[in-house]
Scaffold this active site. Structure first.
Site, PDB file in Angstrom:
ATOM      1  N   ASP A  57      32.021  40.862  31.017  1.00 22.43           N
ATOM      2  CA  ASP A  57      33.911  40.948  30.927  1.00 22.43           C
ATOM      3  C   ASP A  57      34.655  40.589  32.359  1.00 22.43           C
ATOM      4  O   ASP A  57      33.419  40.544  32.916  1.00 22.43           O
ATOM      5  CB  ASP A  57      33.651  42.371  30.394  1.00 22.43           C
ATOM      6  CG  ASP A  57      35.619  41.901  30.436  1.00 22.43           C
ATOM      7  OD1 ASP A  57      36.815  41.110  29.955  1.00 22.43           O
ATOM      8  OD2 ASP A  57      36.559  43.152  31.155  1.00 22.43           O
ATOM      9  N   ASP A  94      38.255  40.763  33.806  1.00 21.40           N
ATOM     10  CA  ASP A  94      39.657  41.317  34.596  1.00 21.40           C
ATOM     11  C   ASP A  94      39.490  43.100  34.710  1.00 21.40           C
ATOM     12  O   ASP A  94      38.629  43.257  33.593  1.00 21.40           O
ATOM     13  CB  ASP A  94      40.426  41.017  33.862  1.00 21.40           C
ATOM     14  CG  ASP A  94      41.196  39.914  33.871  1.00 21.40           C
ATOM     15  OD1 ASP A  94      39.858  39.564  35.069  1.00 21.40           O
ATOM     16  OD2 ASP A  94      42.136  39.131  33.258  1.00 21.40           O
ATOM     17  N   THR A 116      36.070  36.689  28.350  1.00 26.29           N
ATOM     18  CA  THR A 116      37.181  36.905  28.465  1.00 26.29           C
ATOM     19  C   THR A 116      38.389  37.230  27.344  1.00 26.29           C
ATOM     20  O   THR A 116      38.484  36.168  27.136  1.00 26.29           O
ATOM     21  CB  THR A 116      37.433  36.195  29.634  1.00 26.29           C
ATOM     22  OG1 THR A 116      39.169  36.994  30.322  1.00 26.29           O
ATOM     23  CG2 THR A 116      37.342  34.838  29.311  1.00 26.29           C
ATOM     24  N   SER A 117      38.937  37.526  27.434  1.00 28.22           N
ATOM     25  CA  SER A 117      40.721  37.182  26.899  1.00 28.22           C
ATOM     26  C   SER A 117      41.413  36.493  26.928  1.00 28.22           C
ATOM     27  O   SER A 117      42.458  36.336  27.074  1.00 28.22           O
ATOM     28  CB  SER A 117      41.321  38.365  26.753  1.00 28.22           C
ATOM     29  OG  SER A 117      39.653  39.455  25.796  1.00 28.22           O
ATOM     30  N   LYS A 138      38.967  39.610  21.059  1.00 24.00           N
ATOM     31  CA  LYS A 138      37.870  41.577  20.718  1.00 24.00           C
ATOM     32  C   LYS A 138      39.345  42.265  20.833  1.00 24.00           C
ATOM     33  O   LYS A 138      40.353  41.639  20.887  1.00 24.00           O
ATOM     34  CB  LYS A 138      37.820  41.655  22.666  1.00 24.00           C
ATOM     35  CG  LYS A 138      36.618  41.102  23.125  1.00 24.00           C
ATOM     36  CD  LYS A 138      36.962  40.868  24.844  1.00 24.00           C
ATOM     37  CE  LYS A 138      35.950  40.566  25.548  1.00 24.00           C
ATOM     38  NZ  LYS A 138      35.901  41.148  26.791  1.00 24.00           N
ATOM     39  N   ASP A 145      34.300  47.816  30.659  1.00 24.60           N
ATOM     40  CA  ASP A 145      34.890  48.723  31.480  1.00 24.60           C
ATOM     41  C   ASP A 145      35.978  48.967  29.908  1.00 24.60           C
ATOM     42  O   ASP A 145      37.074  49.832  29.929  1.00 24.60           O
ATOM     43  CB  ASP A 145      35.854  48.144  32.067  1.00 24.60           C
ATOM     44  CG  ASP A 145      37.513  46.742  32.520  1.00 24.60           C
ATOM     45  OD1 ASP A 145      38.191  47.527  32.557  1.00 24.60           O
ATOM     46  OD2 ASP A 145      37.147  46.259  31.447  1.00 24.60           O
TER      47      ASP A 145
END
Length: 212
Positions: free
Chosen positions: A7, A9, A101-102, A133, A158
């Site tokens: 991931d 961020d 990543t989103s 996600k 995270d």
């Protein structure tokens, strides 16, 4: 061969203050309480956030404003890579790791350029999958692009939604940068720096004997 899927961020880059600033500016544009908007945004995707805090506004317009603010933040904001991130990524075998990543790839590349982190060949972003996600699709797409079996992939996350995404993809998931373990993680580390030697050890273990 083993693979690591990161991931971005909250895992490799500390973007909390940037996200709070962007959402705060967005909220002010619409005359909303910045703290309340941010609390909702932490739990939901943007379109869901708009539906909760600005249901009377055009969602497409809301999203366009948010994207404008996020792009501006990439150009002008201050970003910090988590301690150990650069060393870890530079010591991983090239072609054996990816970003999931989103966010959008152009912003990730901008942030990595600002923080000096190496950029891998494979980045799976919000535009690469129909379901983000916690759907397993982002991590499964990254594995496919690397030519990896899901069972050979280690996910570093995270956030709860990312952890669920990795678990649903049938991968090993380690949590980082949180005081308490996210439900479901196979291992938990207080920081990325603490996790880094264990990640490298797992990648260099050809027999798969390193602890899950």
């Amino acid at each position: 061969m083993k693979y690591v899927l990161f991931d971005v961020d909250g895992t490799l880059i500390d973007a909390v203050s940037n996200q709070r600033r962007v959402w705060g500016t967005w909220a002010q544009r619409y005359g909303l309480d910045p703290d309340e908007v941010y609390r909702v945004a932490l739990r939901t995707r943007p379109m869901e956030t708009f539906a909760q805090v600005a249901a009377d506004r055009d969602a497409g317009e809301c999203l366009a404003v948010l994207h404008e603010l996020e792009d501006d933040d990439v150009r002008t904001g201050v970003y910090t890579a988590f301690d150990g991130a650069s060393e870890l990524l530079r010591n991983l075998p090239w072609g054996a790791w990816a970003l999931v990543t989103s966010n959008y790839e152009h912003r990730v590349r901008g942030r990595f350029l600002r923080t000096g982190l190496p950029v891998p060949d494979v980045i799976v972003d919000a535009a690469a999958v129909e379901e983000g996600k916690p759907s397993p699709m982002p991590y499964l797409r990254a594995a496919a692009r690397l030519g990896a079996e899901p069972g050979h992939c280690l996910v570093i996350e995270d956030a709860p939604s990312g952890v669920r995404s990795g678990l649903r993809a049938g991968m090993t998931v380690w949590g980082v940068n949180a005081p308490d373990p996210v439900e479901g993680v196979h291992r938990h580390f207080l920081s990325l720096r603490e996790a880094a030697p264990h990640i490298l050890a797992r990648m260099s273990d050809p027999e798969g004997t390193a602890a899950v």
